[in-house]
Design a protein around this motif. Sequence first.
Motif, PDB file in Angstrom:
ATOM      1  N   GLN A 135      14.444   7.654  20.039  1.00  0.00           N
ATOM      2  CA  GLN A 135      14.315   8.159  21.397  1.00  0.00           C
ATOM      3  C   GLN A 135      14.878   9.573  21.498  1.00  0.00           C
ATOM      4  O   GLN A 135      15.919   9.889  20.939  1.00  0.00           O
ATOM      5  CB  GLN A 135      15.054   7.234  22.381  1.00  0.00           C
ATOM      6  N   SER A 136      14.188  10.382  22.245  1.00  0.00           N
ATOM      7  CA  SER A 136      14.607  11.764  22.439  1.00  0.00           C
ATOM      8  C   SER A 136      15.774  11.838  23.411  1.00  0.00           C
ATOM      9  O   SER A 136      15.742  11.231  24.493  1.00  0.00           O
ATOM     10  CB  SER A 136      13.430  12.590  22.971  1.00  0.00           C
ATOM     11  N   LEU A 137      16.790  12.581  23.057  1.00  0.00           N
ATOM     12  CA  LEU A 137      17.942  12.756  23.937  1.00  0.00           C
ATOM     13  C   LEU A 137      17.538  13.499  25.203  1.00  0.00           C
ATOM     14  O   LEU A 137      18.079  13.250  26.287  1.00  0.00           O
ATOM     15  CB  LEU A 137      19.043  13.515  23.192  1.00  0.00           C
ATOM     16  N   ASP A 138      16.574  14.392  25.087  1.00  0.00           N
ATOM     17  CA  ASP A 138      16.144  15.167  26.250  1.00  0.00           C
ATOM     18  C   ASP A 138      15.659  14.273  27.386  1.00  0.00           C
ATOM     19  O   ASP A 138      15.920  14.540  28.567  1.00  0.00           O
ATOM     20  CB  ASP A 138      15.026  16.141  25.860  1.00  0.00           C
ATOM     21  N   GLU A 139      14.941  13.202  27.044  1.00  0.00           N
ATOM     22  CA  GLU A 139      14.422  12.306  28.069  1.00  0.00           C
ATOM     23  C   GLU A 139      15.555  11.575  28.792  1.00  0.00           C
ATOM     24  O   GLU A 139      15.491  11.336  29.995  1.00  0.00           O
ATOM     25  CB  GLU A 139      13.462  11.294  27.442  1.00  0.00           C
ATOM     26  N   LEU A 140      16.586  11.214  28.051  1.00  0.00           N
ATOM     27  CA  LEU A 140      17.733  10.551  28.670  1.00  0.00           C
ATOM     28  C   LEU A 140      18.444  11.512  29.621  1.00  0.00           C
ATOM     29  O   LEU A 140      18.833  11.128  30.732  1.00  0.00           O
ATOM     30  CB  LEU A 140      18.705  10.059  27.596  1.00  0.00           C
ATOM     31  N   LEU A 141      18.591  12.758  29.213  1.00  0.00           N
ATOM     32  CA  LEU A 141      19.245  13.751  30.069  1.00  0.00           C
ATOM     33  C   LEU A 141      18.431  14.000  31.334  1.00  0.00           C
ATOM     34  O   LEU A 141      18.991  14.184  32.420  1.00  0.00           O
ATOM     35  CB  LEU A 141      19.449  15.053  29.297  1.00  0.00           C
ATOM     36  N   LYS A 142      17.097  13.976  31.213  1.00  0.00           N
ATOM     37  CA  LYS A 142      16.241  14.134  32.391  1.00  0.00           C
ATOM     38  C   LYS A 142      16.460  12.987  33.374  1.00  0.00           C
ATOM     39  O   LYS A 142      16.512  13.188  34.596  1.00  0.00           O
ATOM     40  CB  LYS A 142      14.769  14.177  31.971  1.00  0.00           C
ATOM     41  N   TYR A 143      16.614  11.765  32.846  1.00  0.00           N
ATOM     42  CA  TYR A 143      16.850  10.600  33.696  1.00  0.00           C
ATOM     43  C   TYR A 143      18.183  10.743  34.429  1.00  0.00           C
ATOM     44  O   TYR A 143      18.276  10.454  35.634  1.00  0.00           O
ATOM     45  CB  TYR A 143      16.843   9.324  32.855  1.00  0.00           C
ATOM     46  N   LEU A 144      19.212  11.182  33.723  1.00  0.00           N
ATOM     47  CA  LEU A 144      20.529  11.352  34.345  1.00  0.00           C
ATOM     48  C   LEU A 144      20.476  12.408  35.447  1.00  0.00           C
ATOM     49  O   LEU A 144      21.097  12.249  36.510  1.00  0.00           O
ATOM     50  CB  LEU A 144      21.566  11.734  33.286  1.00  0.00           C
ATOM     51  N   ARG A 145      19.751  13.478  35.199  1.00  0.00           N
ATOM     52  CA  ARG A 145      19.628  14.516  36.230  1.00  0.00           C
ATOM     53  C   ARG A 145      18.863  14.000  37.442  1.00  0.00           C
ATOM     54  O   ARG A 145      19.187  14.329  38.580  1.00  0.00           O
ATOM     55  CB  ARG A 145      18.909  15.742  35.651  1.00  0.00           C
ATOM     56  N   LYS A 146      17.850  13.178  37.189  1.00  0.00           N
ATOM     57  CA  LYS A 146      17.035  12.628  38.266  1.00  0.00           C
ATOM     58  C   LYS A 146      17.851  11.695  39.167  1.00  0.00           C
ATOM     59  O   LYS A 146      17.617  11.627  40.380  1.00  0.00           O
ATOM     60  CB  LYS A 146      15.843  11.878  37.667  1.00  0.00           C
ATOM     61  N   THR A 147      18.795  10.979  38.572  1.00  0.00           N
ATOM     62  CA  THR A 147      19.574   9.984  39.328  1.00  0.00           C
ATOM     63  C   THR A 147      20.988  10.468  39.655  1.00  0.00           C
ATOM     64  O   THR A 147      21.831   9.667  40.055  1.00  0.00           O
ATOM     65  CB  THR A 147      19.664   8.677  38.517  1.00  0.00           C
ATOM     66  N   LYS A 148      21.255  11.756  39.472  1.00  0.00           N
ATOM     67  CA  LYS A 148      22.638  12.233  39.629  1.00  0.00           C
ATOM     68  C   LYS A 148      23.162  12.088  41.063  1.00  0.00           C
ATOM     69  O   LYS A 148      24.378  12.019  41.274  1.00  0.00           O
ATOM     70  CB  LYS A 148      22.745  13.688  39.177  1.00  0.00           C
ATOM     71  N   HIS A 149      22.253  12.026  42.042  1.00  0.00           N
ATOM     72  CA  HIS A 149      22.702  11.867  43.435  1.00  0.00           C
ATOM     73  C   HIS A 149      22.826  10.387  43.803  1.00  0.00           C
ATOM     74  O   HIS A 149      23.843   9.956  44.352  1.00  0.00           O
ATOM     75  CB  HIS A 149      21.740  12.589  44.383  1.00  0.00           C
ATOM     76  N   THR A 150      21.816   9.612  43.517  1.00  0.00           N
ATOM     77  CA  THR A 150      21.838   8.189  43.876  1.00  0.00           C
ATOM     78  C   THR A 150      22.829   7.396  43.024  1.00  0.00           C
ATOM     79  O   THR A 150      23.344   6.370  43.455  1.00  0.00           O
ATOM     80  CB  THR A 150      20.439   7.574  43.721  1.00  0.00           C
TER      81      THR A 150
END
Length: 616
Positions: A366-381
């Motif tokens: 799995q690409s680390l970039d995709e995980l970081l994108k998920y964390l950024r997407k959910t950083k508020h909720t």
Amino acid sequence: MCFFFFSICLAGKNDEKWQKQNGSDPEMSLAVLKDKRNETAHNPRIERGWCCLIIDELYELTIKIQEGLKLVVLGYVVNPEDKEKIEREMDRVFDNTRQKIHEIGKGGIGAEVFDEYQREIDFTKKMKLLEEEGFPCLKKILEKFKSINPLNLITGTSSNPNIPVEKIYTEMKLEGESGPCSVPIEEILNHVPHYDHSQLLLIKGMAGMGKTTLVKKIISDWLSKKDDIKGLSDFAILLYVECRDSIESFKDLLVAFFGDVHQKFQDNEIIDVCLAHKCLLIIDGYDELNDKSSKLFLDVLTLKKSRKISVIVTTRPEFQERFNNQVKSDYTTVSTIRLEGIPKEKREEFVCKYYAVLGSGSSPLQSLDELLKYLRKTKHTMHEVWGLPLNLALVTVLWMIKPEVISNITTEAELYWQFYLLSLSKLMERLAKNLLTAHLPLSVLNARVQQFIEKLCCESFKALQNDEINISKSTINHLSNSFSRLGLPAEELTGAFLEIVTTSQGSFHYSFPHKGMMEFMAALYFPVKLTNQCWDQSVNTATPTKIFEMLLGGSLPENLHKYQNMLIQMISLLHVGDGDQIKVSEEAKIEALELLVKSGCERQRLRAKSLEEYQM
């Protein structure tokens, strides 16, 4: 006169001044005096009789020096009045000197004083013994405590590597108790002054906030002699104890860390020798105190009344009141720091470090970039959820092994639930290949595993009830025997959810990797029972309250505060399980929420989205 005296001391070997008659040779007498001083200072064994002989010789030497100086000095003085004055002054000086020597001979080497002097010599030897033999043992044992467990029990019972904390440690947010005042980790020891007998430092933080990681960082820095934390290298001794351990006195703790060298000390001598050094003691997990570690804590409080020992204690916030009441009754003041987890600007850094360590030696799919994108997407909720290092570690493991479930995680409860399902599926995969269970139909294997899960959940609740995080050996033996008779490999079953922890005393016990995990398993017992067709026939209808009462062996206690975190997990499970195996009635969910309110839970603690939905 002074110039003349030094001219005598500097006389050559063949100078006529060496030829004075006995009693008139001050330079020779001074040389003998110097030799006596050297002989006394460097004598490895000082005995009382020998000291008395030295005192007598010193007394005689002063007489010879006085006579010789008179002969030399007064011979140069012409005026009778000056000669009388000088002689009187010399007599006064030497009379005072001989009086002091007499006092030393009379009382200074008496039996009591001499014994005290001998004790000082012996104590110095024991200090050296501890440093030369005990310190290396201490550091070797501490090496075991500077690593963290990556919580990847999903990979099997024999593959659970430890990670040095320095490889994944990321800056954490620390705040003073008096307000939003940031406390850099570099300044943390300023809050536990070594000179103050009565003060200690309390670090509080929620489960999974990183308290243990923080103290392991301190241990790692001390071992490597880093100067990142000011004042840390000044401590000659660092001791660490987990409250889940079974050490019950400070002396037992020293015995555990200093190895066989403790046998060379008598009674409590090792305590005195240890505390003669600058010592830092870290007590991790006050909220996990058991009967034995409670005795250790009281022992430490007693020591602090009279000894200089710096103490750091970690705990969860809900145990702070009990902690404060206990230490205040012992006249101890507390400096408190709140651990707020990993700041939002540092969370990606932590995940990158964790991902790199877990993926070292292999090529993650799995690409680390995709995980970081998920964390950024959910950083508020998920802001509060991702502040906990434990949660960031769990989501990283999930992403590396089962990335398809990540997009469904919108609450902390869902994160725990998905990690549980992953652990369960990995266990089933291993059992399907195990020689003992490969022949069993999947339905039979699944039913037997569910029996184990139910029993383990029940034991988790009992451990919570008893304020422990360990599962007793007797319980493990009972579970192992039960499932061995069913043809199941007990080691695989326990190893899928528990870890074997080696104590500082060399013994071991089974424990949950984290108290939050234990509370999750205890909470899981409720939905399991609510959906179990084999519910006790003596009970007409299974409800959260009745299950609670059954586990407690009677009625509910007035104060449910200690079960608050478990109740939050349980309510969340009743909600997130709707899409999986768990389906319960709305009445059961409402009743569970009422239990949580009864525990005194404030609205701001209802962090899970599911709980907020219940209240709407």
